[in-house]
Write an enzyme that holds these catalytic residues in place. Structure first.
Site, mmCIF file in Angstrom:
data_model
loop_
_atom_site.group_PDB
_atom_site.id
_atom_site.type_symbol
_atom_site.label_atom_id
_atom_site.label_comp_id
_atom_site.label_asym_id
_atom_site.label_seq_id
_atom_site.Cartn_x
_atom_site.Cartn_y
_atom_site.Cartn_z
ATOM 1 N N GLU A 37 -10.238 9.650 1.062
ATOM 2 C CA GLU A 37 -11.566 9.111 0.906
ATOM 3 C C GLU A 37 -11.426 7.653 1.489
ATOM 4 O OE1 GLU A 37 -8.835 8.609 -0.924
ATOM 5 O OE2 GLU A 37 -8.477 6.488 -1.036
ATOM 6 N N LYS A 49 -2.552 0.336 5.626
ATOM 7 C CA LYS A 49 -2.769 1.767 5.222
ATOM 8 C C LYS A 49 -1.868 2.915 5.634
ATOM 9 C CE LYS A 49 -6.663 1.030 2.535
ATOM 10 N NZ LYS A 49 -7.201 0.057 2.830
ATOM 11 N N SER A 107 -3.131 -8.235 4.818
ATOM 12 C CA SER A 107 -3.237 -6.834 4.847
ATOM 13 C C SER A 107 -3.833 -6.150 5.990
ATOM 14 C CB SER A 107 -3.859 -6.353 3.478
ATOM 15 O OG SER A 107 -5.199 -6.790 3.531
HETATM 16 C C1 LIG Z 1 -8.044 -0.937 2.298
HETATM 17 C C2 LIG Z 1 -7.751 -2.115 2.222
HETATM 18 C C3 LIG Z 1 -7.320 -3.072 1.215
HETATM 19 C C4 LIG Z 1 -7.794 -2.790 -0.326
HETATM 20 O O1 LIG Z 1 -6.777 -1.760 -0.683
HETATM 21 P P1 LIG Z 1 -5.405 -2.012 -1.468
HETATM 22 O O2 LIG Z 1 -5.140 -0.660 -1.903
HETATM 23 O O3 LIG Z 1 -5.790 -2.875 -2.733
HETATM 24 O O4 LIG Z 1 -4.418 -2.737 -0.608
HETATM 25 C C5 LIG Z 1 -6.937 -4.368 1.621
HETATM 26 N N1 LIG Z 1 -7.116 -4.787 2.797
HETATM 27 C C6 LIG Z 1 -7.231 -4.091 3.843
HETATM 28 C C7 LIG Z 1 -7.206 -4.546 5.217
HETATM 29 C C8 LIG Z 1 -7.543 -2.714 3.604
HETATM 30 O O5 LIG Z 1 -7.887 -2.219 4.694
#
Ligand SMILES: *Cc1c(COP(=O)(O)O)cnc(C)c1O
Length: 394
Positions: A107, A85, A374
């Site tokens: 948000e 993020k 992610s």
């Molecule tokens: C917010 C989040 C997501 C989902 O958001 P995307 O915009 O689809 O990437 C996925 N993995 C993590 C660790 C997140 O914090």
């Protein structure tokens, strides 16, 4: 393709009261996106503050255990604040400063985007307010505390299902009330143009790095890149620089919740239809009357009824595949990766790991797969323990 469109998807379906604000963002983005000074500053913060470039790790044990292709993990979990993020937040906050804004709003679902925004706001000395569904403030209490600690004000939202979609709606509403000094740091590749494109560009640093790192490690491109999909920002970030490389399979892993044949799901491409919501045309989970359906996933970060318009387009032209992954499969993968590699993934990222566990054994030993991790899973430990019937205190 016409401005702000990805095939039939995208666009700017917003109330007139927001048009000025969105146009201001669009102008600023195109003014600075190729500006050398802006990009120098962006790269410096990516490196010195967020800790980029993130590592591409060869998962030797995972590869051996699954007995198929070679598996690499892109370690976005190692970024400051623990997810991808921050790539987007740093970019938008630099832009907000240049637009002369002193206050940011955002948000958040799982709280990761809220924490990243509050963090960068603290670092840049900006006022920050975060909107979060009340349900999520309970599921992710620790992140609420973090945001407050970082100096942000957190608003708990009671409307609708009191989750991510309601938080997005409320943040747009707040933006219309106060646009002069306020920028909305949207957290994914969604909403009205230019957000889907701008957020994608900031997140595309992920695939730019993967490409360089895999060429250095293996001398060739990967055969498949996997990522979980909520709004789709980490996935498009991991896909972007491979879209033209037709030999690279791009696989987005959606949250199926309790299954795509139940109503408790958030798998948008697999169960949704074309609609218009939150400023964009794309695929949405909806009922027979076109109302946005309540969605469900164990993962607060994937618990969103839509998907970014560029993904909808990549699905339409069959350049990317979108597969459903259930809560159960994700929880298994969460535990499996922790045990096999000593890496606790976010429950969101575990959705991509779960699909990799199915796909890797069917691929050849010479083939290469990259899974985008992610985020890290510390935030999820209490919830997963509960899922397994164990109550722990944070
Ligand atoms: C917010 C989040 C997501 C989902 O958001 P995307 O915009 O689809 O990437 C996925 N993995 C993590 C660790 C997140 O914090």
């Amino acid at each position: 393709m016409s401005k702000g469109r990805f095939g039939i998807h995208g666009g700017q379906y917003i109330p007139e009261t927001l048009m000025n604000a969105v146009t201001e963002v669009e102008k600023a983005y195109f003014k600075y996106k190729d500006d050398p000074e802006f990009n120098r500053e962006l790269t410096k913060l990516y490196n010195d503050y967020a800790g980029r470039p993130s590592r591409l790790y060869y998962a030797k044990r995972l590869t051996k255990e699954l007995g198929g292709c070679k598996i690499y993990l892109k370690r976005e979990d190692l970024n400051h604040t623990g997810s991808h993020k921050i790539n987007n937040v740093i970019g938008q906050m630099l832009l907000a400063k240049r637009m002369g804004k002193t206050r940011v709003i955002a948000e958040t679902g799982a709280g990761q985007h809220g924490v990243a925004t509050a963090t960068v706001a603290a670092m840049m000395g900006m006022e920050c307010e975060i909107f979060m569904g009340r349900e999520d403030t309970v599921r992710q209490a620790l992140n609420v505390y973090r945001m407050k600690l970082l100096g942000a004000k957190v608003h708990a939202i009671d409307s609708g299902t009191a989750t991510l979609k309601d938080a997005v709606t409320e943040t747009f509403r707040e933006w219309t009330k106060r646009i002069d000094d306020t920028h909305y740091v949207l957290g994914s590749v969604m909403g009205p143009y230019p957000f889907p494109q701008m957020v994608r560009d900031f997140q595309s640093v992920i695939s730019r790095e993967i490409k360089m790192q895999i060429l250095e490690a293996e001398g060739k491109l990967p055969d498949a890149v996997l990522a979980c999909v909520g709004g789709g920002s980490n996935a498009i970030g991991a896909f972007y620089h491979f879209i033209e490389d037709k030999g690279v399979r791009l696989i987005g892993c959606e949250a199926a919740g309790r299954g795509i044949d139940t109503f408790e799901t958030a798998a948008t491409v697999n169960t949704g239809r074309v609609g218009i919501f939150h400023g964009m045309k794309s695929y949405f989970c909806q009922d027979n009357y076109g109302q946005i359906a309540p969605v469900y996933s164990i993962s607060a970060g994937l618990d969103y009824p839509g998907i970014g318009p560029e993904h909808a387009y990549l699905h339409d032209i069959k350049r990317a595949e979108y597969v459903p992954v259930t809560d159960d499969e994700a929880v298994n993968a969460f535990e499996y990766l922790s045990r096999i590699e000593g890496i606790i993934p976010a429950i969101e990222s575990a959705h991509a790991v779960a699909h990799a566990m199915k796909l890797a054994p069917a691929m050849d030993k010479e083939q290469i797969m990259v899974i985008n991790i992610s985020g890290r899973g510390d935030k999820d430990c209490a919830a997963i323990a509960r899922y397994r019937g164990e109550d722990i205190y944070e």
